[in-house]
Design a protein around this motif. Structure first.
Motif, PDB file in Angstrom:
ATOM      1  N   GLN A  79      -0.575   1.393  -2.401  1.00 35.27           N
ATOM      2  CA  GLN A  79      -0.879   0.056  -1.901  1.00 35.27           C
ATOM      3  C   GLN A  79      -2.367  -0.103  -1.672  1.00 35.27           C
ATOM      4  N   SER A  80      -2.862  -1.285  -2.051  1.00 38.68           N
ATOM      5  CA  SER A  80      -4.276  -1.571  -1.847  1.00 38.68           C
ATOM      6  C   SER A  80      -4.600  -1.588  -0.368  1.00 38.68           C
TER       7      SER A  80
ATOM      8  N   ARG B 272      -6.792  -8.256   4.048  1.00 33.45           N
ATOM      9  CA  ARG B 272      -5.954  -9.311   3.509  1.00 33.45           C
ATOM     10  C   ARG B 272      -6.230 -10.642   4.183  1.00 33.45           C
TER      11      ARG B 272
ATOM     12  N   ARG C  35      -0.545 -14.068   3.658  1.00 32.86           N
ATOM     13  CA  ARG C  35       0.699 -13.662   3.003  1.00 32.86           C
ATOM     14  C   ARG C  35       1.349 -14.837   2.293  1.00 32.86           C
TER      15      ARG C  35
ATOM     16  N   ALA D 109      -1.862  -2.335  -7.512  1.00 32.19           N
ATOM     17  CA  ALA D 109      -1.632  -3.539  -6.709  1.00 32.19           C
ATOM     18  C   ALA D 109      -0.153  -3.715  -6.362  1.00 32.19           C
TER      19      ALA D 109
ATOM     20  N   ASP E  36       5.718  -4.497  -2.177  1.00 31.84           N
ATOM     21  CA  ASP E  36       4.532  -5.180  -1.634  1.00 31.84           C
ATOM     22  C   ASP E  36       3.527  -5.353  -2.764  1.00 31.84           C
ATOM     23  N   ILE E  37       3.226  -6.623  -3.099  1.00 22.72           N
ATOM     24  CA  ILE E  37       2.284  -6.935  -4.182  1.00 22.72           C
ATOM     25  C   ILE E  37       1.020  -7.517  -3.568  1.00 22.72           C
ATOM     26  N   THR E  38      -0.115  -6.913  -3.885  1.00 16.51           N
ATOM     27  CA  THR E  38      -1.417  -7.349  -3.373  1.00 16.51           C
ATOM     28  C   THR E  38      -2.182  -8.056  -4.493  1.00 16.51           C
TER      29      THR E  38
ATOM     30  N   THR F  71      -7.827 -11.039  -0.386  1.00 13.41           N
ATOM     31  CA  THR F  71      -6.542 -10.629  -0.941  1.00 13.41           C
ATOM     32  C   THR F  71      -5.382 -11.145  -0.095  1.00 13.41           C
TER      33      THR F  71
ATOM     34  N   HIS G 207      -0.884 -10.918   0.100  1.00  8.42           N
ATOM     35  CA  HIS G 207       0.203 -10.069  -0.358  1.00  8.42           C
ATOM     36  C   HIS G 207       1.539 -10.764  -0.215  1.00  8.42           C
TER      37      HIS G 207
END
Length: 320
Positions: free
Chosen positions: A3-4, A8, A11, A80, A137-139, A150, A152
């Motif tokens: 995970q990055s 962030r 969301r 990512a 979990d996509i960043t 960023t 997520h």
């Protein structure tokens, strides 16, 4: 997949909690702690920034109910995308793996986790409370405004789990930041008992490297209406938000809910808990419409019966 660790900005969500009740949405919802970020997200994706009253946003202060079902984003390679499988009990996580090896606890890390190799078998084990469920979990950054930072998106979607290998392979082929579409794709199907169901699943489509992809279309006032047999589009439709689920061990209520869901699945002919809830809610939403339709059909049948009776009487009289 790791995970990055980048800071962030907010969301993305497919749902929200309103007055303690879960809702699914037909367009992306974005939460953030930065009022300027909220305003700029609204400018790019539609909607209006407002205080986050929908919770489900990790305490973030602002939310934007956008007009976008699909958002063009930038993913910085396969890293990512972070994915693992989790089973929770009354005292927390009792099983965490990548589908092949344990990720925790430390003393088991790297050892075979014992999960079935086939996805359908994993779903069955999770449905029965014996196996873990996906936690993805996509960043990413918003392609139209990468300087915002960023964002997520977290999901427990089995459909996305099935596509993870294809997604990471596509990101690897790009060989750097990749332009992707993060979409809430409409799914329409009929259950084994003939009931129509529709819902939205998360999908990431890799388009290519920056500079090779056309600009994203400007936001519209409202998302495109859903095709039949779905009910007319609503801003929010009650259904569970895709969060990491609890297991029957977590509380007596969860155990009761699991039993009820299994019974409902048998009646509705659905394959997992999410589909069962969606199918049941579709029935509830359509209830008033079905009642009106049934009354109309009964009236038409009555008219047809009356016409048929008159015709038969006429035929009988002509034979005497």
């Amino acid at each position: 997949m790791t995970q990055s660790s980048a800071a962030r900005a907010g969301r993305f969500h497919q749902g929200r909690l309103s007055d303690g009740r879960p809702q699914t949405l037909d367009a992306w919802r974005v939460t953030t702690d930065d009022a300027d970020v909220a305003a700029r997200v609204a400018g790019f994706l539609g909607g209006e920034p407002r205080p986050n009253e929908g919770t489900g946003g990790a305490g973030l202060a602002y939310e934007v109910l956008t007009s976008r079902e699909s958002v063009r984003v930038l993913l910085d390679g396969p890293d990512a995308v972070a994915a693992h499988m989790v089973l929770r009990g009354s005292k927390g996580i009792i099983h965490e793996c990548d589908g092949v090896e344990f990720l925790s606890p430390e003393k088991k890390k790297g050892q075979p986790c014992g999960c079935p190799p086939l996805l359908e078998d994993r779903k069955l084990a999770a449905r029965n409370g014996r196996g873990p469920m996906p936690s993805i979990d996509i960043t990413f950054r918003i392609a139209a405004a990468p300087a915002l930072g960023t964002f997520h998106f977290m999901t427990g979607s089995w459909q996305m789990t099935a596509q993870l290998s294809e997604l990471t392979d596509a990101l690897e082929r790009v060989g750097g930041p990749a332009v992707c579409d993060l979409a809430m794709e409409l799914v329409v199907y009929t259950t084994k008992t003939g009931k129509g169901v529709c819902y939205r699943k998360p999908v990431v489509t890799v388009l290519g490297s920056p500079g090779t992809v056309a600009p994203e279309p400007r936001p519209t006032a409202e998302p495109t209406p859903a095709p039949a047999p779905c009910a007319p589009r609503r801003k929010a439709r009650p259904a569970p938000e895709p969060t990491t689920p609890s297991t029957p061990e977590s509380s007596p209520l969860a155990g009761v809910d699991t039993v009820l869901l299994r019974r409902a699945a048998q009646v509705l002919g659905t394959g997992d808990h999410q589909e069962t809830v969606i199918a049941a809610l579709s029935e509830i939403v359509a209830g008033s419409q079905q009642a009106a339709e049934l009354a109309r059909l009964r009236e038409q049948v009555g008219r047809i019966a009356a016409i048929a009776e008159q015709a038969l009487r006429g035929r009988d009289s002509s034979l005497t």
